[in-house]
Design a protein around this motif. Structure first.
Motif, PDB file in Angstrom:
ATOM      1  N   ARG A   1      42.111  42.884  44.637  1.00  0.00           N
ATOM      2  CA  ARG A   1      40.922  42.202  45.158  1.00  0.00           C
ATOM      3  C   ARG A   1      39.905  43.238  45.574  1.00  0.00           C
ATOM      4  O   ARG A   1      40.229  44.405  45.796  1.00  0.00           O
ATOM      5  CB  ARG A   1      41.304  41.303  46.319  1.00  0.00           C
TER       6      ARG A   1
ATOM      7  N   ALA B   1      39.065  31.970  51.552  1.00  0.00           N
ATOM      8  CA  ALA B   1      39.211  31.240  50.299  1.00  0.00           C
ATOM      9  C   ALA B   1      38.581  29.856  50.408  1.00  0.00           C
ATOM     10  O   ALA B   1      38.230  29.251  49.408  1.00  0.00           O
ATOM     11  CB  ALA B   1      40.685  31.123  49.933  1.00  0.00           C
TER      12      ALA B   1
ATOM     13  N   VAL C   1      46.431  27.969  48.417  1.00  0.00           N
ATOM     14  CA  VAL C   1      45.248  28.627  48.972  1.00  0.00           C
ATOM     15  C   VAL C   1      45.663  29.915  49.675  1.00  0.00           C
ATOM     16  O   VAL C   1      45.024  30.962  49.526  1.00  0.00           O
ATOM     17  CB  VAL C   1      44.517  27.681  49.945  1.00  0.00           C
TER      18      VAL C   1
ATOM     19  N   GLY D   1      44.406  33.024  47.869  1.00  0.00           N
ATOM     20  CA  GLY D   1      43.378  33.565  48.751  1.00  0.00           C
ATOM     21  C   GLY D   1      43.587  35.054  48.985  1.00  0.00           C
ATOM     22  O   GLY D   1      42.647  35.843  49.015  1.00  0.00           O
ATOM     23  N   GLU D   2      44.848  35.446  49.130  1.00  0.00           N
ATOM     24  CA  GLU D   2      45.148  36.867  49.326  1.00  0.00           C
ATOM     25  C   GLU D   2      44.757  37.691  48.101  1.00  0.00           C
ATOM     26  O   GLU D   2      44.496  38.873  48.199  1.00  0.00           O
ATOM     27  CB  GLU D   2      46.643  37.067  49.607  1.00  0.00           C
TER      28      GLU D   2
ATOM     29  N   PHE E   1      40.998  34.827  45.387  1.00  0.00           N
ATOM     30  CA  PHE E   1      40.499  33.598  44.775  1.00  0.00           C
ATOM     31  C   PHE E   1      39.905  32.688  45.854  1.00  0.00           C
ATOM     32  O   PHE E   1      40.425  32.626  46.972  1.00  0.00           O
ATOM     33  CB  PHE E   1      41.634  32.833  44.077  1.00  0.00           C
TER      34      PHE E   1
END
Lengths: 802, 361
Positions: A484, A492, B118, B122-123, B126
């Motif tokens: 990332r 998110a 999520v 998320g990590e 995204f």
């Protein structure tokens, strides 16, 4: 797509065991759904010969057999009347599973004599019902040989789920080619010698399409074979067809079915004697034309379907199904063989409209190799001559083979940059060549790759990357972790998504249980909740009570209350967060958090009596949700103006100013409850989470909060006000009258009845006063109380209760 | 005088010791030390005494006062203790009685799985994207490279709404891939989204529900390749199923919107009729994925020569069933409170990677 191992070996020279082949197929994109290996069922069973049979010393009906198994002689106790010296039967050793019974065979002492294994009957083998005696094999069967081989059961059936792009793998040869490319053997050459023409075909083709629709059938070939005898197919052909689930019919029909599976090439044969005239016209159907098809059902043609017609009318739906009237019978002596090319889209549409799923349609709609007509006609002719005798005419054709040739400019570097794999270029070229691609010279790092005729699905560079990598091995591509940007993850969830997530957790924290229900509902139920426009009616609902998009979440929640009550759970607290619909545009979809409480607050309890749920429970839920969503709670107003599915006197809306409602809450209308067959009580809420405003961004940090260190005092006031004066008006008036000092106002009593004039009510407030900079003096408190009383009296017309 | 004092002392101490309760003790205190108490009264006589004698007597009186006061205090404490003991001996509740009812809510397993998705994706950077349930042909099919004649477009697969006045008709999205299209259209790469949501297909039997949930993933930039696709999904699957060395297998497959395409299997085994995820002799298909087809990028206005990436899609109910051992798809939508309490999650059980994705259950 099913095939057998022996059939595969017609095309593939391989020594690989069936499991290895199946494994490989799955890993190159031809997913194996099942391998049915009859030999596995009979593993361990061998041909055994009884070298001596005598009576069991302790039982009249049993015999003791000494059986030569090829791996030594064993003693077997047998109850079959036909057990006798010299017989060759099926020997099952100790430890094997008997297919007919599912039992594992153990060494056993039978009437005092040890029995080592068993000689099996047909029923015990699971191959039939015969249990009168043990199976007697051919005297020539080699002792010790695997039974499955001797009995012709050793041909495993592989079932492949062929993806829609791989029309070529709807034939055994296509699958063999992929396996060969993947290193599982060598693809055998296809016998290509044409069958010489002995005469001129009396039957001719004519393509009759408007120029704009010539693509419906660009090319068709045929040939007549005469002087033949139709009959049952030979055993090997029948066995193959049966193994893949086809019913053998007659040699002529079986040959056409065979090539549908062998070369992915549908064919058709007409009985020449039964044709009216000697011209077959390929054209669009005409309204009113009917055909009795080979499946013995009659179909009606239309102007979009391709029919093959003789002088009497349609004799088949091209590419879908043939006609009964010109089909082959046992009396057929002369046939006309058809190998055509049809427009896949048209075939799919025709098949759909007729409701016919045939092997021919299945292949044509996915795309048949445009060069296969001629080759398959030759191969089929050869097999017909072999099986039925006779002689072949010349080949007659109409139209022309369409131009299918394509070349793709392929940068092999894309295998690394798109596929993430380092494959040496020689290997890339080797894989493509094995799959039938022709790789021509390279110019400035780009290969020129010609696509084979059977790969209509390969159109661009990524397809070639896939072709190379699926053979090279997806499992060999090194995994790379997704990095990332920056060291820490960003949120998110967006603000609205975060709001929805906390709404969900808040409601669950308040004791409501989340459910998920369908987005569609019955029109009658929807009607009780405001109804839906016609554009929200489903054209093809799955059930008549799920035929419109829901205008509210409450119908399903209430129906769920009913269902739970039926199952003995009467006290219900359910919620759902999901979409409701006002129209078919994206902006007509709203996200709603809705809940229903029904029955009592809780079960009867020794220390705490339950009470029926009411509108205030629903209001509490709605307010908690608004607060959790960040609504400016001080500005939220309540009004008794809920929509008609709520009880008109026990419901309300929560909103900011005169704008649209943020929420509805209240007891459900008795009519709604009655419609849902609910005894009630039930209270619900609907919170429109997207309508809650977000605090304006970019504002200065809020003023620091410093709780007052000075003493707070509490004073109680009871006002007598008209019954219709809302409590909130009284509270607001009190607050407004002493805005500086009031920190809290509670309503602790509501009373109507004796001592209060009719039409009035007594409302008791407890008011907490506190200054930030001093302890209030008695005089200040009295003054404040006076202002509060005056303020409430003026604003509400009430009086302080004496 | 001293004689008298000694008698008084003996009397008072005896009475204090004999006081049966706090009231009697208080009466004794008043009688001895109160304004008109025995000691106080006697001390009034001190004023008439010669200074020498007065000092001696004063000391004696003060000593007596202190002694009596101390005796009263000691007796008071003793009586209070005895009182408390007696009260405690009488106060008993039945601690086996059930506590007062507290309503315990639950979060639906689909919501929990979405929160887990999520947390994990998320990590990896995204973000969650969403789109409408009612879609048009373009977003659900055309843009995804599904040709007009594709069987998926037929009414036996796709729910259609009644035709609009202009003859066009809307449909219920059959896949959350529509959100891919909405995300990419009119925005600039890079893209990194997951799109969980409701999807609909005309199918209803033991293993199909006319409404179900999917999550779509999309990652597009200039360099993302199949190695990243594998890395992303292997990491996800291992985190989600909480099996560090979960075997994951990528098999070539076909989808119109990806090229190359793959199906993903995870290792599993069956023991005593129970399906266990992890090492074992079996594989189970879990999701479909691939590199976004150049036509799809082009349909969204993204230059396929400059940008590339992957997409994946999986059924949320399916992975939930596998993870939590839920046997029947249809039960997800039946609103059976008994089921919801059994398979639902506590309000505060909010998944996050650093806190551990799930409570051990």
């Amino acid at each position: 797509m099913k095939l057998t191992l022996s059939w595969l070996k017609d095309h593939l020279e391989t020594a690989a065991p069936v499991q290895a082949i199946a494994e490989k197929l799955s890993m190159i994109g031809l997913e194996v759904e099942a391998v049915n290996d009859p030999a596995a069922t009979f593993a361990g069973f061998v041909v055994g010969q009884v070298i001596e049979a005598r009576r069991h010393p302790n039982a009249d009906r049993l015999s003791l057999c000494r059986v030569e198994t090829g791996r030594g002689v064993v003693e077997v106790v047998c109850g079959a009347p036909n057990a006798r010296t010299g017989l060759k039967g099926v020997y099952a050793p100790v430890g094997s599973t008997i297919p007919g019974t599912g039992l594992v065979l153990k060494a056993a002492r039978i009437r005092g004599v040890e029995s080592h294994g068993m000689l099996l009957s047909l029923r015990e083998l699971g191959l039939g019902e015969d249990h009168a005696g043990i199976v007697e094999l051919d005297p020539g069967a080699p002792v010790g040989a695997p039974f499955a081989e001797v009995f012709g059961l050793a041909d495993p059936v592989i079932e492949v789920a062929v993806t829609p792009n791989r029309a070529d793998c709807l034939g055994v040869r296509g699958i063999a080619r992929d396996l060969a490319a993947a290193g599982m053997g060598r693809l055998k050459p296809l016998a290509a010698a044409p069958v010489p023409a002995r005469f001129q075909s009396p039957v001719r083709w004519r393509l009759d399409f408007p120029a704009a629709a010539a693509g419906a059938c660009p090319f068709i070939v045929g040939r007549t074979i005469r002087g033949l005898r139709n009959g049952p197919s030979p055993g090997w052909l029948k066995a193959r067809l049966e193994a893949i689930g086809l019913r053998p019919i007659s040699a002529l029909v079986d040959v056409t079915n065979y090539f549908a599976y062998d070369l992915a090439r549908p064919l058709h044969v007409y009985d020449v004697e039964r044709l009216a005239g000697r011209e077959l016209v390929v054209r669009f159907g005409r309204r009113g034309e009917r055909l009795l098809a080979l499946n013995e059902r009659t179909y009606e043609a239309d102007e979009d379907m391709i029919v093959i017609a003789d002088a009497a009318g349609p004799q088949g739906f091209g590419g879908v199904i043939g006609g009964e009237a010109t089909g082959c019978t046992g009396a057929t002596t002369s046939v006309f063989l058809e190998a055509a090319l049809f427009d896949p889209v048209r075939i799919a549409a025709t098949g759909r409209r007729l409701g016919i799923q045939s092997d021919a349609r299945y292949r044509f709609e996915r795309g048949v190799d445009p060069t296969s007509a001629m080759a398959a006609a030759e191969a089929a002719t050869r097999m017909i001559l072999d099986l039925c005798g006779g002689e072949a005419s010349d080949i007659v054709a109409a139209g022309a083979e369409p131009d299918w040739r394509r070349t793709i400019a392929f940068r092999p570097g894309r295998i690394a940059t798109l596929g993430g794999a380092q494959v040496p270029e020689a290997e890339v070229v080797g894989i493509l060549a094995a799959l039938g691609f022709e790789v021509a010279g390279r110019a400035s790092g780009t290969l020129s790759v010609a696509v084979p005729s059977w790969r209509g699905d390969v159109a661009g560079e990524p397809d070639l990357v896939e072709e190379v990598l699926r053979i090279w091995g997806f499992d060999r591509i090194a995994t790379v972790a997704v990095a990332r940007e920056g060291g820490l993850p960003k949120a998110a969830l967006g603000p609205m998504q975060r709001r929805v997530r906390s709404a969900r957790r808040v409601l669950a924290g308040r004791g409501l249980v989340e459910t998920v229900s369908f987005s569609f509902v019955g029109a009658d139920l929807a009607g009780l909740f405001g109804g839906v426009p016609d554009t929200l009616r489903l054209a093809n609902p799955i059930a008549s009570d799920l035929d419109v998009m829901r205008p509210s979440l409450l119908p399903h929640l209430l129906a769920a209350v009913r269902r739970n009550a039926d199952r003995g759970v009467a006290d219900v607290a359910l919620f759902e967060i999901g979409p409701q619909f006002a129209g078919d545009r994206p902006e007509d979809q709203a996200r709603v958090a809705a809940g229903v409480r029904a029955g009592r607050t809780h079960a009867r309890h020794w220390a705490q009596s339950p009470r029926p749920v009411d509108a205030m429970d629903a209001k509490a839920d709605a307010l908690a949700l608004l607060a959790a969503a960040g609504a400016p709670m001080a500005a939220v107003q309540v009004a008794a103006e809920a929509p008609p599915w709520y009880h008109p006197g026990k419901s309300g809306v929560l909103r900011l100013g005169p704008k649209a409602a943020l929420a509805h809450f209240g007891e459900l209308h008795p009519r709604v409850l009655r419609h849902l067959d609910l005894a009630g009580p039930a209270a619900g809420f609907e919170v429109f989470v997207e309508r809650i405003p977000f605090p304006r961004a970019g504002r200065a940090a809020p003023a620091p909060f410093r709780p007052s260190p000075y003493q707070a005092v509490e004073r109680d006031f009871a006002f007598v006000v008209a019954r219709e004066v809302p409590a909130e008006a009284v509270v607001r008036a009190a607050r407004a009258a002493e805005a500086m000092l009031i920190v809290e106002v509670g309503v602790f009593d509501l009373y109507e009845g004796t001592g209060i004039p009719a039409g009035k009510k007594s409302l008791a407030l407890s008011v907490k006063l506190q200054a930030t900079d001093r302890t209030l003096t008695e005089a200040e408190i009295e003054e404040a109380a006076g202002r509060i009383v005056a303020g409430v009296e003026t604003a509400t017309g009430g009086t302080l209760r004496g | 005088m001293m004689q008298d004092l000694e008698t008084l002392r003996t009397e008072l101490l005896a009475e204090i010791a004999a006081a049966a309760d706090l009231d009697r003790l208080e009466a004794l205190r008043v009688a001895a030390l109160g304004r008109k108490g025995a000691i106080t009264e006697r001390m009034k006589a001190l004023g008439a005494m010669a200074p020498e004698a007065r000092r001696a007597a004063g000391q004696a009186f003060n000593a007596l006062k202190e002694e009596v006061a101390a005796a009263i205090e000691a007796r008071r404490t003793g009586l209070a203790e005895a009182d408390l003991e007696a009260r405690l001996a009488a106060e008993r509740i039945d601690i086996t009685l059930p506590v007062r009812p507290e309503a315990e809510g639950r979060v639906h397993p689909i919501s929990q799985t979405v929160d887990e998705l999520v947390a994990i994706f998320g990590e990896m950077g995204f973000a969650v994207a969403e789109g409408p349930d009612i879609e048009d042909d373009f977003h659900n099919f055309t843009a995804l490279n599904i040709p007009p004649e594709h069987p998926a477009r037929q009414e036996h697969d796709t729910f259609y709404l009644r035709a609009r006045a202009d003859g066009s008709r809307m449909l219920l999205r059959t896949q959350t891939s529509t959100v891919q299209i909405r995300t990419m259209t009119g925005a600039k790469p890079p893209f990194r989204i997951i799109a969980p949501g409701r999807t609909y297909r005309c199918d209803s039997d033991a293993t199909h529900s006319p409404m179900f949930h999917q999550v779509e993933g999309l990652m597009v930039d200039e360099t993302t390749h199949m190695g990243h696709l594998k890395g992303c999904l292997v990491d996800f699957l291992r985190a989600f199923f909480d099996v560090d060395d979960l075997p994951v297998r990528f098999r070539p497959s076909y989808f119109p919107f990806t090229e190359p395409s793959a199906e993903v299997d995870i290792g599993c085994r069956r023991e005593g009729g129970e399906l266990l995820i992890g090492h074992g002799e079996d594989w189970m298909e879990i999701l479909g994925c691939g590199m976004v087809h150049p036509s799809v990028l082009r349909n969204c206005g993204v230059d396929p020569e400059a940008y590339q990436g992957f997409a994946f899609g999986m059924g949320i109910e399916r992975i939930t069933m596998l993870k939590y051992g839920i046997p029947d798809l249809r039960t997800f939508f039946e609103s059976d409170l008994r089921w919801l309490r059994r398979y639902g999650f506590a309000a505060l059980d909010l998944p996050c990677m650093v806190g551990g994705l799930q409570e051990r259950r």
